[in-house]
Enzyme design. Sequence first.
Site, short mmCIF file in Angstrom:
data_model
loop_
_atom_site.label_atom_id
_atom_site.label_comp_id
_atom_site.label_asym_id
_atom_site.label_seq_id
_atom_site.Cartn_x
_atom_site.Cartn_y
_atom_site.Cartn_z
N HIS A 172 55.74 -49.10 54.38
CA HIS A 172 56.15 -47.88 55.08
C HIS A 172 55.47 -47.79 56.45
O HIS A 172 56.11 -47.41 57.44
CB HIS A 172 55.79 -46.65 54.25
CG HIS A 172 56.77 -46.35 53.17
ND1 HIS A 172 56.92 -47.16 52.05
CD2 HIS A 172 57.65 -45.33 53.02
CE1 HIS A 172 57.84 -46.64 51.26
NE2 HIS A 172 58.31 -45.54 51.82
N HIS A 214 48.50 -46.16 48.79
CA HIS A 214 47.84 -47.30 49.40
C HIS A 214 46.39 -46.95 49.73
O HIS A 214 46.00 -45.79 49.74
CB HIS A 214 48.56 -47.73 50.69
CG HIS A 214 49.91 -48.32 50.47
ND1 HIS A 214 50.09 -49.65 50.14
CD2 HIS A 214 51.14 -47.77 50.52
CE1 HIS A 214 51.39 -49.89 50.01
NE2 HIS A 214 52.05 -48.76 50.23
#
Length: 257
Positions: A172, A214
């Site tokens: 992303h 993440h």
Amino acid sequence: MSSPGSRRNSCRGAAAGSRASSDSVPPGRRRASSSCPYFSPGAQAEDFSVSLSQPMFAITLRFLLAVDLWLSKKLGVCACEESPWGGIRPLVRLVEFSGHVVPWLVGAVYTLLRGGSVAEQELMLNLTLALILDLLLVRAVKTLVRRRTPVQNRSDILSAFFMERYSFPSGHASRATMCARFFLAQVADTASMRVLVVSWAVLVSLSRLLLARHYVTDVGFGLAMGYCQYSVVERLWVTWDSLQDLFFIRLREKAIV
């Protein structure tokens, strides 16, 4: 020497004491710790012990990984509904979805096939190629590094279904940065539009940390990776005329054969 009856009574007393201590914990706290493993005490059982006999590089690396883990935990305030900022989790997930590869690829291909001007088709063609390049490079690095993702909320069905196996780097973050540079160079011609594009890229990257998808290093490397990817796309820019010439040459070769 104790009798068997006294030993049985002591075991029963210990079991009753353990049950009483567990019952003394508020039910809401037990549910929060079980449904949100990212914030539980043993969620990240990683060994960062340091020995003086290790090389300085290994000590530094372990220290940086420990800082990365600590900072990632602090930023994961929307990891689940019981998190400190769990109330804005749906909004953060909406921002997260805006940086997913599927809507970007579908939108770019649809705009490319819909027609329009030659300049618009050329722009969408290069955006499609850039998205494919980003997808392949991120997948290759993830397969090579094989860093496991942080502990997620397993009760979240959508997260468990779409959650990737490896986390380094953040796709992303790389996609948002690459698309932001793409639109800043090719589309954004006003100051307000530039601010909007940059803000979107920052929010998409930040959503990966707020949702505990993440680690900080995953997002940081993804930002740098996406920034460099657009430089490659800009250098290898495919013009519509060159594509038509290539297609015409191929048709001539097939006709001659």
